[in-house]
Motif scaffolding. Structure first.
Motif, PDB file in Angstrom:
ATOM      1  N   ASP A   2      71.601  12.453  29.586  1.00  0.00           N
ATOM      2  CA  ASP A   2      72.691  12.780  28.673  1.00  0.00           C
ATOM      3  C   ASP A   2      72.213  13.411  27.369  1.00  0.00           C
ATOM      4  O   ASP A   2      73.024  13.684  26.492  1.00  0.00           O
ATOM      5  N   GLY A   3      70.893  13.667  27.250  1.00  0.00           N
ATOM      6  CA  GLY A   3      70.405  14.305  26.023  1.00  0.00           C
ATOM      7  C   GLY A   3      70.772  13.477  24.812  1.00  0.00           C
ATOM      8  O   GLY A   3      70.616  12.275  24.785  1.00  0.00           O
ATOM      9  N   GLY A   4      71.274  14.169  23.761  1.00  0.00           N
ATOM     10  CA  GLY A   4      71.893  13.418  22.684  1.00  0.00           C
ATOM     11  C   GLY A   4      71.413  13.634  21.275  1.00  0.00           C
ATOM     12  O   GLY A   4      71.997  13.092  20.340  1.00  0.00           O
ATOM     13  N   ARG A   5      70.384  14.437  21.028  1.00  0.00           N
ATOM     14  CA  ARG A   5      69.882  14.574  19.662  1.00  0.00           C
ATOM     15  C   ARG A   5      70.675  15.630  18.898  1.00  0.00           C
ATOM     16  O   ARG A   5      71.063  16.655  19.456  1.00  0.00           O
ATOM     17  N   LEU A   6      70.902  15.383  17.608  1.00  0.00           N
ATOM     18  CA  LEU A   6      71.550  16.333  16.702  1.00  0.00           C
ATOM     19  C   LEU A   6      70.593  16.668  15.565  1.00  0.00           C
ATOM     20  O   LEU A   6      69.868  15.802  15.064  1.00  0.00           O
ATOM     21  N   TYR A  12      72.584  21.848  15.689  1.00  0.00           N
ATOM     22  CA  TYR A  12      71.980  22.002  17.005  1.00  0.00           C
ATOM     23  C   TYR A  12      72.094  20.671  17.742  1.00  0.00           C
ATOM     24  O   TYR A  12      71.877  19.596  17.152  1.00  0.00           O
ATOM     25  N   ALA A  13      72.406  20.728  19.033  1.00  0.00           N
ATOM     26  CA  ALA A  13      72.582  19.530  19.853  1.00  0.00           C
ATOM     27  C   ALA A  13      71.846  19.710  21.173  1.00  0.00           C
ATOM     28  O   ALA A  13      71.921  20.784  21.792  1.00  0.00           O
ATOM     29  N   SER A  14      71.145  18.682  21.619  1.00  0.00           N
ATOM     30  CA  SER A  14      70.450  18.747  22.905  1.00  0.00           C
ATOM     31  C   SER A  14      71.284  18.039  23.962  1.00  0.00           C
ATOM     32  O   SER A  14      71.791  16.939  23.739  1.00  0.00           O
ATOM     33  N   THR A  15      71.433  18.668  25.125  1.00  0.00           N
ATOM     34  CA  THR A  15      72.216  18.090  26.208  1.00  0.00           C
ATOM     35  C   THR A  15      71.369  17.991  27.471  1.00  0.00           C
ATOM     36  O   THR A  15      70.608  18.905  27.792  1.00  0.00           O
ATOM     37  N   LYS A  69      70.911  22.084  27.990  1.00  0.00           N
ATOM     38  CA  LYS A  69      70.884  23.146  26.986  1.00  0.00           C
ATOM     39  C   LYS A  69      70.479  22.614  25.613  1.00  0.00           C
ATOM     40  O   LYS A  69      70.498  21.416  25.347  1.00  0.00           O
ATOM     41  N   VAL A  70      70.166  23.534  24.725  1.00  0.00           N
ATOM     42  CA  VAL A  70      70.275  23.313  23.288  1.00  0.00           C
ATOM     43  C   VAL A  70      71.499  24.106  22.850  1.00  0.00           C
ATOM     44  O   VAL A  70      71.588  25.318  23.097  1.00  0.00           O
ATOM     45  N   PRO A  87      66.483  17.020  27.248  1.00  0.00           N
ATOM     46  CA  PRO A  87      65.879  17.096  25.911  1.00  0.00           C
ATOM     47  C   PRO A  87      66.471  16.056  24.972  1.00  0.00           C
ATOM     48  O   PRO A  87      67.682  15.896  24.883  1.00  0.00           O
ATOM     49  N   GLN A  88      65.590  15.334  24.275  1.00  0.00           N
ATOM     50  CA  GLN A  88      66.058  14.320  23.334  1.00  0.00           C
ATOM     51  C   GLN A  88      65.397  14.444  21.965  1.00  0.00           C
ATOM     52  O   GLN A  88      65.576  13.567  21.120  1.00  0.00           O
TER      53      GLN A  88
END
Length: 356
Positions: A147-151, A160-163, A181-182, A209-210
């Motif tokens: 689920d990615g999740g970093r902002l 920018y958000a990582s998914t 994606k980013v 990506p996290q």
């Protein structure tokens, strides 16, 4: 001597004084102090202009304000409409914009009953004003894992958000999909006019990506979980394709034209890294399965002089962020990491002192 506050107001000059400094630490990493513990998993973490720390509790779905000097914690409230995934989803990324002191917006990435999404909520009078919530991006597919999740806000003022790929590698190569994606968006949730594909997608071909961070040149670095062979640290370019699922690290068909190679790879047993940050042109990487923190010097577009710290000392590490004093905040993710059960953990928030 003068003092400056968070709004850059300058005090009158003090009278002349003489001080003697202590001996400086000549090592890259000088010491660790435990700031607090938590019964849930700290995930997104930011420092406010007043020096206090906010962090998301992934499975409990609330946000904590931490005084890093006293260790006192205040619960600011529960983020609405969060639903975990019996795995890695829940309350994930957290960011504040440069104008937080005036607009009070917290930017949050979380899993809902139907998707992963990016929202913003105002922090007012010491509480989350849930009535102010705005959904900025929705429809990002969710799954138990990936689920990615970093902002992270960039120097361009964009978010920018990582998914993650939602456990479907085909999504990562579909430029019309938001998974793997980013993403890049304006603070109000609109699509920037200079995005490469006319939607939120900034780069693609990512697995899970996290980690996101920017260096002193304004370049975006990303940390990505591999499958079973190797993890990746990538230098992200506009519209870039990073190869997943055909390419994992340097394995698979990584020589395919158009695929961008990682700057560094890590065996998954020594990596499975989540958060990254940069302080004084050194990249710090927090690793879960590898139970360690890496430090690497940024030299041009390369990572050099890679060193390992805390190997096994604190267990699995999730998030690393810059602290106002030039050090780091570092969090653990040891218990209840894959079950989404709230308050069944025993985690630490640590402060790491860095040397010259």
């Amino acid at each position: 001597m003068v003092a400056r506050d968070a709004q850059d107001n300058v005090s009158p000059r003090s009278s002349t004084t003489t001080v003697t400094t202590g001996a400086a630490c000549g090592n890259p990493v000088c010491g660790v102090r435990q700031v607090t513990t938590d019964t849930d998993i700290p995930w997104g973490l930011v420092t406010l202009p007043d020096g206090s720390v906010l962090y998301n509790r992934r499975d409990a779905h609330d946000i904590i304000q931490l005084n890093p000097t006293t260790g006192v914690k205040t619960n600011l409230g529960t983020v609405p409409n969060v639903q975990s995934t019996d795995g890695e989803g829940g309350l994930l990324g957290l960011a504040i914009s440069a104008s937080f002191s005036s607009d009070r917006w917290l930017y949050i990435m979380h899993t809902s009953p139907s998707d992963n999404r990016v929202v913003r909520i105002r922090l007012e009078n010491g509480r989350l004003n849930t009535a102010s919530e705005q959904v900025l991006v929705s429809g990002i597919r969710r799954n138990k894992y990936h689920d990615g999740g970093r902002l992270r806000f960039g120097p361009d003022g964009k978010l920018y958000a990582s998914t993650g790929d939602a456990q479907n590698g085909a999504y990562a190569q579909d430029r019309s999909a938001l998974e793997g994606k980013v993403l890049r968006l304006n603070p109000d949730g609109t699509v920037p006019s200079d995005n490469p594909f006319g939607n939120y997608v900034w780069s693609y071909g990512h697995r899970n990506p996290q980690g996101l961070t920017f260096d002193s040149q304004g370049r975006l670095w990303e940390q990505e979980f591999g499958n079973s062979i190797m993890d990746e640290t990538n230098l992200i370019t506009r519209g870039g394709n990073y190869g997943w699922p055909a390419c994992e690290g340097t394995s698979g068909t990584c020589g395919t034209a158009g695929f961008i190679a990682p700057v560094r790879t890590y065996p998954t047993a020594e990596g499975s890294c989540s958060g990254i940050t940069i302080v004084r042109d050194a990249l710090y990487v927090a690793c879960a399965r590898g139970a360690r923190m890496y430090r690497a010097a940024i030299s041009g577009s390369s990572l050099t002089n890679v060193q390992t710290y805390f190997s096994g000392t604190y267990g699995r590490l999730r998030t690393v962020e810059p602290a106002p004093d030039g050090g780091l905040w570092l969090t653990t993710t040891n218990q209840g990491d894959k079950d989404s059960t709230p308050n069944n953990s025993n985690e630490r928030v640590l402060h790491v002192t860095l040397g010259n």
